[in-house]
Design an enzyme around this catalytic site. Structure first.
Site: not given
Ligand SMILES: NC(=O)c1ccc[n+]([C@@H]2O[C@H](COP(=O)([O-])OP(=O)(O)OC[C@H]3O[C@@H](n4cnc5c(N)ncnc54)[C@H](OP(=O)(O)O)[C@@H]3O)[C@@H](O)[C@H]2O)c1
Ligand SMILES: NC(=O)c1ccc[n+]([C@@H]2O[C@H](COP(=O)([O-])OP(=O)(O)OC[C@H]3O[C@@H](n4cnc5c(N)ncnc54)[C@H](OP(=O)(O)O)[C@@H]3O)[C@@H](O)[C@H]2O)c1
Ligand SMILES: NC(=O)c1ccc[n+]([C@@H]2O[C@H](COP(=O)([O-])OP(=O)(O)OC[C@H]3O[C@@H](n4cnc5c(N)ncnc54)[C@H](OP(=O)(O)O)[C@@H]3O)[C@@H](O)[C@H]2O)c1
Ligand SMILES: NC(=O)c1ccc[n+]([C@@H]2O[C@H](COP(=O)([O-])OP(=O)(O)OC[C@H]3O[C@@H](n4cnc5c(N)ncnc54)[C@H](OP(=O)(O)O)[C@@H]3O)[C@@H](O)[C@H]2O)c1
Lengths: 358, 358, 358, 358
Positions: D13, D152, D247, D335
C-alpha cells in the site's frame, strides 16, 4: 504603573508558541519568562525552534534554555501566568494541574473548550463570559483557572458572523474554508496531501468548527431577538491547501428578512468590542478590516493586516446574493488572532478585569 | 461502418488542444488530421507542444507539422470537422468563417456561448438544443454551424446541479470554487499569485460562471415544475489555487421543500443521459461518480476518474445541512470534461443525430 | 549633518521597486520622493502596488501618486538621485537620458552592466570601480552617471566566491541554483512551470550568470596571484523552483593547491568590506553569515537574515570534498541584497565618496 | 512457455508498493498475488491504498484483501517471489526470515544494501553481481536469498555516471539534487518544509548517496583502467523540493584527461546493458534517454519518459565546462526505476539466469 507579569509559554517551540514569544517580547507588561517544551528541553530556544514567522528570534529569549513543563521550576522562576498552546490530549491534565496550583491558564488547545464553566473567549465577542471563572474556581475548588480560545477556523468565521448575528436576523451560514497547513502544527500536513492537491478535512473537522461557532454565538449580546440560535443553520466544509499561514473562508449568510449587504458591510466595518474600548495593548483598533477590491482578501497579502499585525480579520467580497442572502469572504491569521494573539488579548482583558493580579 | 472523420484541431498546442489530440488518437471514427496553431506553425507537433497531461504524444501526430488556421489548407487536407479551443477574442471570427464555409465547428471558447441560435451543449444535459443548429444555419445562411461547450467551472457545478434542478424543487445554490491554474491556459496564472496564496478571481468570473449555469439549466427537461428558474438564486465565489488540473467546487443547495440528501445522492448516482443511451464512444458509463469517503473528492485522486478517464464528474460530501439544504462537493477535469472531452462527445452526438455526415 | 536626498524610484511598483520603498522609508538621509511607474501612473501607490514583501506599505508613501518616468516632473520635485529597477530593454535609454541630465542613476537592470565605463558594483567587493564614473562622465560628456548592480543570481555566487578568489588559489566553481520566481518580476514565471516541477533556465541564463561573476571577480583586490582569472573555470546550471523570494545556490569550488574547508569558512565568516568600514547605514555588520547546521541555509528561514534584514548572504554546508575541493551553499535575498538593498548601499558609498553631493 | 510466478508485495500500500502493483498487473509472467501491509491489513486494497500514480487501481487487485506479512499465509497462497519495499528497520529481519524459508527476496529497502554477499543490483550496470547469491546462500545456509536495489537518488546519479566511469577516465563528480517528496514515503515530508522552501537533507543523506554510488561503480566492468575508484572524488548535496515524484540531479563530472562532451553524450545515448540484450519485459529499449533541448529534463515532463514509462533515466544539459569537465542533468523516476521497476527488472534477470525457477 503595572508590574511586569512573568509568563510561562508551554509548547513555546511550536507554531503557536513562537507567536507568543514574538508578541510578548514587545509587550508592555507581560514578558516571556519561562519557555517550556518537550523534545527540546535543555537546549537554547533559538537552536531548537523553527521560527516560521516574520522577523527574527528576539534577542532576550534566543539563548534561554527550553525547560520542562514543571510546576516546581515555574514557581522558582516566579511565573505569574501560563499560556498553553499544547497539543490536544497533552494539554488537558497539564492545564488542570496548573489551575489547581493557582495559575491563570490561557489555553489554545481544544481539551477544555466545552467545559461549561470554562470561558471559550474571544475578547471582542463574549468578554462577559470571563465571569464563568468565578463559578469554575468555586466548583472545582481551584485557586487558579482556565480560559480557552476557539479553534482558529471558528474564529475566521466568527468575526464576521458574530456581529451579523448580533445585529441582523441571521438565519444561517454556509462556510467553505481554504485553510493553511500551519493549522496542524509541525510536521502536521503531509506535503503529498497538498502539492497539486487539496486536503479535504472531512466530517469531524467540519463538525467541530460549527460546534465552536455555535458556542460563541450563544454567548454574544444580540440587538435582535430573532431567530433563536437553535433555529440557525450552520454548516462548514473544511479544507487545507498549500498555504503556510492564514485561513481563508467563504461565507454565504442567509437572513429571515431583507438584509442589504451594504448594511452588513457597515456593521462589520464599524464593529469594535471591549478590548478596543479598554484600549488593551494587543487590541487592533479595528478587529475587522473591510477589503474593497474584488480580488481581496487573499492569504498572502492580508494575513498580517492591521495596526497590530495579524490581529485583524480581513473581510471582503461582501455582496448581495438575493434579498435575504449576503456573500462574504474572511481571512484570519490562524496562529495570531486564531491562537497566540487571541490568548494575549484574553490575558490583557483578565488583567484589566482583575482576574489576574497586576 | 462509419467512415473516418478528419478533424482539424485549432489551438492544438494549447492545454485543451493536447487533450483533443490525446483523446482523438484513439477515437474509433474521428482522427486528428490537421493541427493548427499560431506561434508554433511550421514546426513538428511534438517539438512545440507542452504535453502537460498523462501519457506521451501519440506517435501518429508527433511529427505532424503544426499548420496555420487556414481554410484553404484545411480543404486540401479534406478536413470534415473543426474543434476550436481558441483563446477568447481570437475564436469568434475564425469560427464564423469556418461555419460559413460549411464546417461543423465545435468550440470551447466563450465567444459564441450566448448567441441565442448557438447551442451551449452539455450532451448529457441539454442534447435537444442541437436543434438550434437548423435555425442557426437558416438565419445566418451558413452551410456549416457552430456548437459551443460551457466554461469548465460552470460544468463542475452543472453536473450536480442540473440533475437536482430536473428532479427536485431547487431554490438556489451557493458555490465556492478552488480551480486549477490550467484553466487559464499557458502561461496563464502567475506563480506569484498561487504560491503560499490563493487567487481570488473576482466579480466578473463569478458572474460569467453563474450566467452559463443559468443558460444550461434553462434548457434541461425538468420533472418538477417549481420554482421557475427566474426564482432560483445562484451565486459563485471563484478562486484559483496551486493545482495543475481539476476544478473542485463546494455547493450548498437549497430547496423549496424538505429534500433528503439520500434522495439527492441516489439521483446523482443514477443519472445518465442521451450519450449513455446512445453508447457514444466518449460517453462515460456514469457521468457522475459518487464518492463515499468523507475526504473525497480531491483534485489529485479524482480528476482522472471513470471508465473514460476525465469524463466523469466526481461528487461527494453529499450531506443534509437542514431539511431544505444539502451540501456537496464536485470535481471536474477542466480540460477533458470541461473542454476537449465535452467537445468530442458533442461531435459524437451530432454525428449520431445526422448533423455531421458520417 | 547631511541633507536629505530625494530619490526617484523608477519601476517603484515592481518587485524590486517595493524593496526600495520599504528600505528608504526608514533611511537616515535618502527618502522616497518620486515613485515612477508605467501602467499604474496616476493612481495612489498603495492601491496599485503588489506589496509582496514583509510589513505594510509605509504610511508616508501609501497615498503618493505614481508618476510617469518624466525628467521634467522630477526636476520640479527636486529629485537628487534615481534608482532604476526597470525591465531590461526599457531601462537602457531612460537611464542614459537621466545621466545626461545630471542625475546619479543606480540601476539594477542588465542594460548597462557590460559598458566598460559603467561600474558593476557590489560595494563590499569592488568599491574602487566607482572611479570608472570619472571616465564615464568625461567620455560621454555627462553631468550625471550610471552605476549598475549585478544579477541577483550572480551575487548569490559572488559573495562566497569573491572572498575565496581573493584569498585562495581558486581554480574553478561549479554552481547549481534553485532560484525563486520573484527573480522574473510579476507576472513572471508561469505557475504551470513550477507546480510539481522545476523550470530549467537554460544556456542563456547560465551564461549570463557566469559572465557577471567573471566581471566582478576581475575587479576584486586579490591577496594571491594565482591562477589568472582567465584560467579559472566557472559554470552555472540555473533553475527556478516554487519559492517566492530567495535564491539558493550550491557551489563546488576547486583549488590549485590543498585548501582546508575550515580556512575557507573562517575567511567567509570574517569577511567585511568598505561599507562595513565606513559604517554605511545599509551595510550589514556581516555581509556573509555562516550557518553551522547541516540543514541550512534554506530559503524560508534564511532570506531575511542579518542585522539589516536581507542584506547578508547566508553561507553554509561548507565542507571538504577532497584536498582541493570545497563544497558550500549560499542563500541570497534576490530583491534586497540582489537588487534594491545593493542599490541603496551603492548610493551610500557614492555619497560617502563624494560622487553624490550631500 | 514460462509458468506464472506469484508475487507477494510487502508494503503493497506504500508509494513503492503501488508501482509494483501497477507494473505487475500487466506483467507477462509475474502476477501480484499477495498484497501485504501493516496498518491496512484486513481491508480491500483499493479502499486503503493511496494510489498516488497514473491510471487506476487494476481491477484484479482492487478488491484483494491486504494481508499480514506472514510466511504461513504466503505459503498457503503459493507465493514464489517476494518484493520488499518495506521501511528501513522493519525490512531487514523480515527479509532474512523469508530468504531463510527459501524465497527469493527483492528488496528496495536500505537494510541489507551493504552486506558484502548481497547484490546491490542495477541490472544494466552490475548484472554479474547476482553471482553473490551463490555465496550468500552457502554462507548463510539459506534456501532463498536477498537481492537489493540502490537508493533512488543514487540511481539518478549512477545512470549517467556508470557508463562514463566505464568508458572515460573519470576523476570525480559533484552532484546537486532536487528530489521529490515521495522519496520519503507517506506522510513523509512535512508540507511546511517545502512550501516556499527547500528541504536541505544534510550530511547523512549526502553520505549515503555517495556510498551507494561507490559500491555500484566498484562493480561495473570498465573499458578504462584509470583512475582507480579509490582516487575518484564523489560528492552529493541533496535536497527535497515541492515536487511529487521524480528526482532531478545536476552533475559536474571531471576527468583525468581531455574528454569531449560530445563523446560522453554519444556514450550515454548508446548505452544499453544485459536487460536490453536479453529483452527482459521491463527493460526499456534505452535505459538512458538524451534530451536535446536546453530546458530539459524537467520533473513534470520527463519522469514518465521511455517505452517502459518511468524506466528510462533522462539525461540532458550535457555540455563542456572545460576540457576536462562535463556538466549534465538527470531525471529519474524514484519509485519506478528507483524502486519498483528496478526490482521487477532484477527479478526478470534472476529468472533468466536461473536464480528464480520458472
Ligand atoms: N519512495 C521512494 O522513492 C523509494 C525509492 C527507493 C527505495 N525506497 C524504499 O522503499 C521502502 C518503502 O518506501 P515507500 O516510499 O513505499 O514507503 P511508504 O509509502 O511509507 O510505505 C510503507 C509500506 O510499508 C508498510 N509497512 C510499514 N511498516 C511495516 C511493518 N513494520 N511491517 C510490514 N509492513 C509495514 C506499510 O503498510 P500499511 O500502509 O498497511 O501500514 C506501507 O505499505 C523504504 O525502505 C524506502 O527506503 C523508496
Ligand atoms: N496552529 C494553529 O493554527 C492553531 C490555532 C489554534 C489553536 N491551536 C492549538 O494550539 C496547540 C499547539 O498547536 P501548534 O500548531 O503550535 O503545535 P506544534 O507546532 O506541533 O507545537 C507543539 C508544541 O507543544 C510541545 N509539546 C508537544 N507535546 C508535549 C507534551 N506532551 N508536553 C509538553 N509539551 C509538549 C512541543 O514541544 P517540543 O517541540 O519541545 O517537543 C511544541 O512546543 C494545539 O492544541 C492546537 O490545536 C493551533
Ligand atoms: N483550459 C481550460 O481548462 C479550458 C476549459 C474550457 C474552455 N477553455 C477555453 O479553451 C480555449 C483554449 O484554452 P487553453 O487553455 O487551451 O489555452 P492555451 O493553452 O493558451 O492555448 C491556446 C492555443 O491557441 C493557439 N492560438 C493562440 N492565439 C491564436 C490565434 N490568434 N489564432 C490561432 N491560434 C491561436 C495557440 O497556438 P500557438 O501555441 O501555436 O501559439 C495555442 O495552441 C480558451 O478559449 C478557453 O477559454 C479552456
Ligand atoms: N526581481 C529580482 O529579483 C531582480 C533582481 C536583480 C535585478 N532585477 C532587475 O530589476 C528590474 C525590475 O525587476 P522587477 O522584478 O522589479 O520587475 P517587475 O516586478 O516586473 O516590475 C517592473 C516595474 O517597471 C515598471 N515598468 C515596466 N515597463 C516600464 C517602462 N517601459 N517604463 C517605465 N516603467 C516601466 C512597472 O511599472 P507599472 O507596474 O506601473 O507598469 C513596474 O513598476 C529588471 O531589470 C530586473 O532584471 C530584478
Amino acid at each position: 504603573m503595572r508590574r511586569t507579569l512573568k509568563a510561562a509559554i508551554l509548547g513555546a517551540t511550536g507554531l503557536v508558541g513562537i507567536e507568543y514569544v514574538r508578541m510578548l517580547a514587545n509587550h508592555p507588561y507581560i514578558k516571556p519568562a519561562y519557555l517550556a517544551g518537550k523534545g527540546s528541553v535543555g537546549k537554547p530556544y533559538e537552536e531548537v525552534t523553527r521560527w516560521q514567522t516574520v522577523g527574527q528570534v528576539p534577542k532576550e529569549v534566543a539563548d534561554m534554555e527550553v525547560k520542562p513543563t514543571d510546576p516546581k521550576l515555574m514557581e522558582q522562576e516566579g511565573v505569574d501566568i501560563i499560556f498553553s498552546p499544547l497539543p490536544a490530549g497533552a494539554a488537558g491534565p497539564v492545564e488542570e494541574q496548573f489551575a489547581k496550583l493557582g495559575y491563570p491558564v490561557i489555553s489554545n488547545s481544544p481539551d477544555h473548550r466545552f467545559d461549561p464553566d470554562v470561558p471559550l473567549l474571544v475578547p471582542e465577542l463574549n468578554p462577559h463570559t470571563i465571569s464563568l471563572i468565578d463559578e469554575q474556581k468555586k466548583r472545582r475548588d481551584w485557586k487558579g483557572f482556565i480560559v480557552t480560545t476557539p479553534l482558529c477556523t471558528a474564529q475566521g468565521a466568527l468575526f464576521p458572523l458574530a456581529p451579523i448575528f448580533m445585529n441582523f436576523k441571521m438565519d444561517g451560514a454556509f462556510i467553505t474554508t481554504m485553510q493553511s497547513v500551519s493549522g496542524e502544527g509541525y510536521p502536521g500536513v503531509a506535503s503529498l496531501d497538498v502539492i497539486d492537491n487539496i486536503k479535504v478535512l472531512g466530517d469531524a473537522y467540519d463538525a467541530k468548527t460549527i460546534k465552536e461557532v455555535f458556542r460563541v454565538l450563544s454567548e454574544v449580546k444580540r440587538n435582535v431577538n430573532e431567530p433563536k440560535l437553535e433555529e440557525v443553520t450552520l454548516s462548514a466544509t473544511t479544507h487545507r491547501i498549500a498555504t503556510i499561514v492564514g485561513h481563508y473562508e467563504v461565507l454565504y449568510v442567509t437572513f429571515k428578512e431583507e438584509t442589504p449587504a451594504e448594511k452588513v458591510k457597515e456593521t462589520l466595518a464599524n464593529f469594535t468590542g471591549l478590548p478596543q474600548e479598554l484600549k488593551l495593548p494587543t487590541a487592533p483598533s479595528k478587529p475587522i478590516l473591510v477589503a474593497e477590491k474584488d480580488n481581496r482578501p487573499t492569504v498572502y497579502f492580508d494575513r498580517w493586516a492591521g495596526d497590530v499585525p495579524g490581529m485583524s480579520v480581513v473581510v471582503g467580497r461582501i455582496s448581495q446574493v438575493n434579498k435575504r442572502t449576503v456573500r462574504l469572504a474572511s481571512l484570519v491569521h490562524n496562529t495570531v488572532r486564531g491562537a497566540a494573539g487571541g490568548g494575549i488579548l484574553a490575558a490583557e482583558l483578565l488583567v484589566e478585569k482583575g482576574y489576574i493580579e497586576k
